[in-house]
Design a protein around this motif. Structure first.
Motif, PDB file in Angstrom:
ATOM      1  N   PHE A 298     -13.566  -5.214  -6.112  1.00  0.00           N
ATOM      2  CA  PHE A 298     -12.565  -6.031  -5.401  1.00  0.00           C
ATOM      3  C   PHE A 298     -11.839  -5.158  -4.387  1.00  0.00           C
ATOM      4  O   PHE A 298     -11.652  -3.960  -4.578  1.00  0.00           O
TER       5      PHE A 298
ATOM      6  N   CYS B 252      -8.957  -2.714  -5.042  1.00  0.00           N
ATOM      7  CA  CYS B 252      -9.202  -1.660  -6.028  1.00  0.00           C
ATOM      8  C   CYS B 252      -8.728  -0.311  -5.485  1.00  0.00           C
ATOM      9  O   CYS B 252      -9.085   0.081  -4.379  1.00  0.00           O
TER      10      CYS B 252
ATOM     11  N   VAL C   5     -12.013   3.037  -7.930  1.00  0.00           N
ATOM     12  CA  VAL C   5     -13.419   2.913  -8.331  1.00  0.00           C
ATOM     13  C   VAL C   5     -14.266   2.318  -7.202  1.00  0.00           C
ATOM     14  O   VAL C   5     -15.349   2.823  -6.893  1.00  0.00           O
ATOM     15  N   CYS C   6     -13.752   1.273  -6.573  1.00  0.00           N
ATOM     16  CA  CYS C   6     -14.544   0.601  -5.526  1.00  0.00           C
ATOM     17  C   CYS C   6     -14.694   1.434  -4.247  1.00  0.00           C
ATOM     18  O   CYS C   6     -15.816   1.585  -3.762  1.00  0.00           O
TER      19      CYS C   6
ATOM     20  N   HIS D 132     -13.592  -3.871 -13.942  1.00  0.00           N
ATOM     21  CA  HIS D 132     -14.933  -4.353 -13.584  1.00  0.00           C
ATOM     22  C   HIS D 132     -15.976  -3.279 -13.806  1.00  0.00           C
ATOM     23  O   HIS D 132     -15.644  -2.098 -13.910  1.00  0.00           O
TER      24      HIS D 132
HETATM   25 NI    NI Z   1     -12.902  -1.268  -8.261  1.00  0.00          NI
END
Ligand code: NI
Length: 194
Positions: A62, A65, A68-69, A157
């Motif tokens: 997303f 984020c 992580v993203c 996620h």
């Molecule tokens: Ni993420």
């Protein structure tokens, strides 16, 4: 709170990894992946067929984020620059697990910030649940601390980068922790050696 988040995310990663490996051992990789009905960041309705003839690198996340993203997407883009001409055969895809905030406009702006190759996909809650289920991925809206605005929520996620073949079948998966260089080597190996 940060520690709690880390624990939740670590648990999620372990669970995810064990599910993926359990699949490989028992019933095979054909259980991961499959068709989807989503809308791309230009507003076009797409299915798996829209990308036939290309290997896929699929990542769920997303745009809000914090870590992580961006890391995952930078790793994907960087690994593609390192596979050389093979990159022409690979379509990187970012599937939003937060369609409420990731409108088409937000998604378009976000994927473009990672270069011109990345495609962003979104869908209704139902369409999203379907594709997430097919990839054995997961996502969950995390609760917001009472002193924070409601719309500042985070999503837990799957952090996994999936490599799918030209028919959309699962080949392998990577973690951005492996780094772009190692991932690019693994991609080359997976694609060029039958
Ligand atoms: Ni993420």
């Amino acid at each position: 709170m940060k520690q709690f988040l880390l624990i939740v995310m670590t648990f999620g990663l372990l669970l995810q990894t064990s599910l993926v490996f359990a699949d490989q051992k028992t019933t095979g990789a054909e259980l991961i992946g499959g068709d989807f009905n989503l809308t791309d960041h230009t507003g076009k309705r797409v299915t798996l067929k829209s990308y036939s003839g290309k290997y896929l690198l699929v990542f769920f996340g997303f745009s809000h984020c914090p870590g992580v993203c961006p890391l995952g997407l930078r790793t994907i883009v960087s690994s593609l620059t390192q596979v050389g001409s093979l990159a022409n055969e690979i379509q990187p895809i970012f599937i939003s697990v937060d369609p409420a905030r990731d409108t088409q406009e937000v998604l378009a702006k976000y994927v473009k910030s990672f270069g011109s190759l990345l495609v962003g996909l979104r869908g209704s809650e139902k369409e999203l649940a379907e594709v997430v289920g097919r990839y054995r991925a997961y996502y969950q809206k995390l609760s917001v601390p009472k002193d924070q605005p409601k719309e500042s929520y985070l999503m837990d996620h799957s952090p996994i980068i999936y490599l799918m073949n030209k028919s959309g079948k699962y080949i392998s998966h990577f973690s951005s922790a492996e780094g772009a260089k190692k991932i690019s080597e693994k991609i080359k190996l997976a694609i060029t050696v039958p």
